[in-house]
Every structure is written in structure tokens, then in C-alpha cells.
Design an enzyme around this catalytic site. Structure first.
Site, PDB file in Angstrom:
ATOM      1  N   VAL A   1      -8.870  -3.266  15.816  1.00  0.00           N
ATOM      2  CA  VAL A   1      -7.967  -2.293  15.183  1.00  0.00           C
ATOM      3  C   VAL A   1      -7.508  -2.867  13.850  1.00  0.00           C
ATOM      4  O   VAL A   1      -7.028  -4.010  13.797  1.00  0.00           O
ATOM      5  CB  VAL A   1      -6.726  -2.033  16.070  1.00  0.00           C
ATOM      6  CG1 VAL A   1      -5.814  -0.981  15.433  1.00  0.00           C
ATOM      7  CG2 VAL A   1      -7.128  -1.597  17.480  1.00  0.00           C
ATOM      8  N   PHE A   2      -7.634  -2.083  12.788  1.00  0.00           N
ATOM      9  CA  PHE A   2      -7.199  -2.525  11.457  1.00  0.00           C
ATOM     10  C   PHE A   2      -5.793  -2.010  11.178  1.00  0.00           C
ATOM     11  O   PHE A   2      -5.509  -0.820  11.332  1.00  0.00           O
ATOM     12  CB  PHE A   2      -8.160  -1.978  10.390  1.00  0.00           C
ATOM     13  CG  PHE A   2      -7.814  -2.388   8.985  1.00  0.00           C
ATOM     14  CD1 PHE A   2      -7.890  -3.710   8.582  1.00  0.00           C
ATOM     15  CD2 PHE A   2      -7.402  -1.447   8.038  1.00  0.00           C
ATOM     16  CE1 PHE A   2      -7.572  -4.094   7.282  1.00  0.00           C
ATOM     17  CE2 PHE A   2      -7.083  -1.814   6.740  1.00  0.00           C
ATOM     18  CZ  PHE A   2      -7.176  -3.147   6.363  1.00  0.00           C
ATOM     19  N   GLY A   3      -4.911  -2.912  10.762  1.00  0.00           N
ATOM     20  CA  GLY A   3      -3.547  -2.539  10.386  1.00  0.00           C
ATOM     21  C   GLY A   3      -3.357  -2.747   8.897  1.00  0.00           C
ATOM     22  O   GLY A   3      -3.702  -3.803   8.352  1.00  0.00           O
ATOM     23  N   TYR A   4      -2.821  -1.714   8.245  1.00  0.00           N
ATOM     24  CA  TYR A   4      -2.551  -1.830   6.801  1.00  0.00           C
ATOM     25  C   TYR A   4      -1.119  -1.425   6.477  1.00  0.00           C
ATOM     26  O   TYR A   4      -0.694  -1.461   5.327  1.00  0.00           O
ATOM     27  CB  TYR A   4      -3.542  -0.972   5.995  1.00  0.00           C
ATOM     28  CG  TYR A   4      -3.509   0.495   6.370  1.00  0.00           C
ATOM     29  CD1 TYR A   4      -4.239   0.978   7.450  1.00  0.00           C
ATOM     30  CD2 TYR A   4      -2.711   1.397   5.666  1.00  0.00           C
ATOM     31  CE1 TYR A   4      -4.190   2.315   7.814  1.00  0.00           C
ATOM     32  CE2 TYR A   4      -2.659   2.737   6.016  1.00  0.00           C
ATOM     33  CZ  TYR A   4      -3.394   3.190   7.102  1.00  0.00           C
ATOM     34  OH  TYR A   4      -3.339   4.508   7.461  1.00  0.00           O
ATOM     35  N   GLY A   5      -0.366  -1.019   7.507  1.00  0.00           N
ATOM     36  CA  GLY A   5       1.044  -0.646   7.333  1.00  0.00           C
ATOM     37  C   GLY A   5       1.861  -1.440   8.336  1.00  0.00           C
ATOM     38  O   GLY A   5       1.764  -2.673   8.411  1.00  0.00           O
ATOM     39  N   SER A   6       2.640  -0.726   9.154  1.00  0.00           N
ATOM     40  CA  SER A   6       3.517  -1.438  10.097  1.00  0.00           C
ATOM     41  C   SER A   6       2.734  -2.245  11.130  1.00  0.00           C
ATOM     42  O   SER A   6       3.267  -3.198  11.707  1.00  0.00           O
ATOM     43  CB  SER A   6       4.444  -0.446  10.807  1.00  0.00           C
ATOM     44  OG  SER A   6       3.686   0.479  11.558  1.00  0.00           O
TER      45      SER A   6
ATOM     46  N   GLU B   1       0.891   6.347  16.404  1.00  0.00           N
ATOM     47  CA  GLU B   1       0.168   6.855  15.230  1.00  0.00           C
ATOM     48  C   GLU B   1      -0.119   8.357  15.368  1.00  0.00           C
ATOM     49  O   GLU B   1      -1.074   8.858  14.779  1.00  0.00           O
ATOM     50  CB  GLU B   1      -1.139   6.077  15.040  1.00  0.00           C
ATOM     51  CG  GLU B   1      -0.979   4.559  14.944  1.00  0.00           C
ATOM     52  CD  GLU B   1      -0.217   4.098  13.710  1.00  0.00           C
ATOM     53  OE1 GLU B   1      -0.224   4.792  12.693  1.00  0.00           O
ATOM     54  OE2 GLU B   1       0.433   3.036  13.783  1.00  0.00           O
TER      55      GLU B   1
HETATM   56  C1  SIN Z   1      -1.109   0.951  10.045  1.00  0.00           C
HETATM   57  O1  SIN Z   1      -0.199   0.161  10.140  1.00  0.00           O
HETATM   58  O2  SIN Z   1      -2.259   0.552   9.928  1.00  0.00           O
HETATM   59  C2  SIN Z   1      -0.953   2.438  10.105  1.00  0.00           C
HETATM   60  C3  SIN Z   1       0.204   2.964   9.337  1.00  0.00           C
HETATM   61  C4  SIN Z   1       1.548   2.569   9.916  1.00  0.00           C
HETATM   62  O3  SIN Z   1       1.738   2.717  11.133  1.00  0.00           O
HETATM   63  O4  SIN Z   1       2.388   2.106   9.169  1.00  0.00           O
END
Ligand code: SIN
Length: 187
Positions: A5-10, A86
Site C-alpha cells: 500500500v502506498f501512502g502519500y498523505g496521512s 479512504e
Molecule cells: C494517503 O495517505 O495515501 C491517502 C490520502 C490520505 O489519507 O491522506
């Protein structure tokens, strides 16, 4: 087979599910933007906040972290958690994930990425681009069940700095929010 799983935010600073491995890296062809409205975490239906999504852009990369989840029971926990968290992200992509900017070979193929698309038929909370100062003012004012919108932005800025990944959009927005807050505190 492991799930990634890629995370780019929280998800960068708070994955909220068990994982076996975490890699710092990036996906190609997207940039991180504060274009998604949040009515369930960092805002309300009456006053949405803004969270990040990904905008396709040729030549861009978006840095973040990829989590490896191997055990079947952990995959189930992760997917159940992500489905709720999400739920305002209407697309799930499977993209190549890279750790070496000088190499064209992906480190992991098919990492799962949640994306909030600009298609308002499937994503009624999409807000899209706006002048930086307007986005900053909205973030200053918004708060939701997960806390103030500004904390989301500052956590993301800190997490990216800790990883050594500067993001100009996040930095400029955080600076604009700090300017508004310090002007408010001197009034
Ligand atoms: C993420 O973190 O990859 C998705 C956006 C978020 O939940 O902030």
C-alpha cells in the site's frame, strides 16, 4: 503474495494497520495536491476541509512510503481499515513503486494507491485547484472528527521533512497557513 500500500498523505505518518516492511520511495507520473474535499475527517459537510489526492502529470514524481502486508489476517485488517478511512477516495490504482531515482526498474510492481478523482459523478467531494491563499484560508478554518485541517497539513509537512522529501506545494501551503495564523494572532 504480499500486498503493498502506498501512502502519500496521512498514511505516511499514521498507517493504522499492521505491516512487515516500510520503504521510502515514489510513484511516477503524479503530483500530490490538496484538491480533495474532506467532510468526514478534516472538515464537515457544512464546511469541508482539504486533504491530498494525486493529479496525473507527466514527468512528475510523488514521494511517499510503501507498506508491505504479508499475512492473510493482516491484509484483511488493512483492507477493512482502509475501506472506511479512504472511503471518500473513489479510485484504487495499482502502480509501480520506485526507490532509486536513477533506475527505471520498479522496486515493487502494483502497489495499491487510493486516489480521489476529479470526476464529480463518483467523487462528490472533489474541490480541485484554487489560489494558494484561498486553499490556505479554507484549511485554517476547517476541522472535522479527525481534528483541525491545519494539523493534517503540518503533520504531512513534518513527515515529508523527516523522510527528506521536500514537496513545494505542501511547503508553500504550510507557509501560507502560518502567515494567516500569525496575522490572526496579532489582530
Ligand atoms: C494517503 O495517505 O495515501 C491517502 C490520502 C490520505 O489519507 O491522506
Amino acid at each position: 503474495m504480499a500486498m503493498w500500500v502506498f501512502g502519500y498523505g496521512s498514511l505516511i505518518w499514521k498507517p493504522g494497520f499492521p505491516y512487515d516492511e516500510k520503504l521510502l520511495g515514489f510513484i511516477r507520473g503524479y503530483r500530490r495536491v490538496f484538491y480533495q474535499g474532506s467532510t468526514d475527517h478534516r472538515g464537515t459537510p457544512a464546511f469541508p476541509g482539504r486533504t491530498v489526492t494525486l493529479e496525473p502529470l507527466r514527468g512528475e514524481v510523488c514521494w511517499g512510503v510503501a507498506y508491505k502486508v504479508s499475512k492473510e489476517e493482516d491484509k484483511k485488517i488493512a483492507l477493512e481499515h482502509l475501506e472506511v478511512r479512504e472511503k471518500q477516495y473513489d479510485k484504487t490504482l495499482h502502480l509501480d513503486f520506485f526507490t532509486d531515482p536513477t533506475s527505471a526498474t520498479p522496486t515493487v510492481c502494483g502497489v495499491m494507491v487510493y486516489l480521489a478523482s476529479p470526476d464529480t459523478r463518483t467523487n462528490m467531494n472533489y474541490l480541485g485547484p484554487a489560489p494558494l491563499e484561498d486553499i490556505a484560508r479554507q484549511i485554517v478554518q476547517a476541522a472535522g472528527p479527525s481534528g483541525p485541517n491545519r494539523d493534517y497539513l503540518f503533520h504531512l509537512e513534518d513527515a515529508l521533512n523527516t523522510l527528506g522529501c521536500e514537496d513545494a506545494h505542501v511547503r508553500d501551503l504550510a507557509n501560507a497557513v502560518r502567515r494567516i495564523l500569525s496575522a490572526e494572532s496579532t489582530c
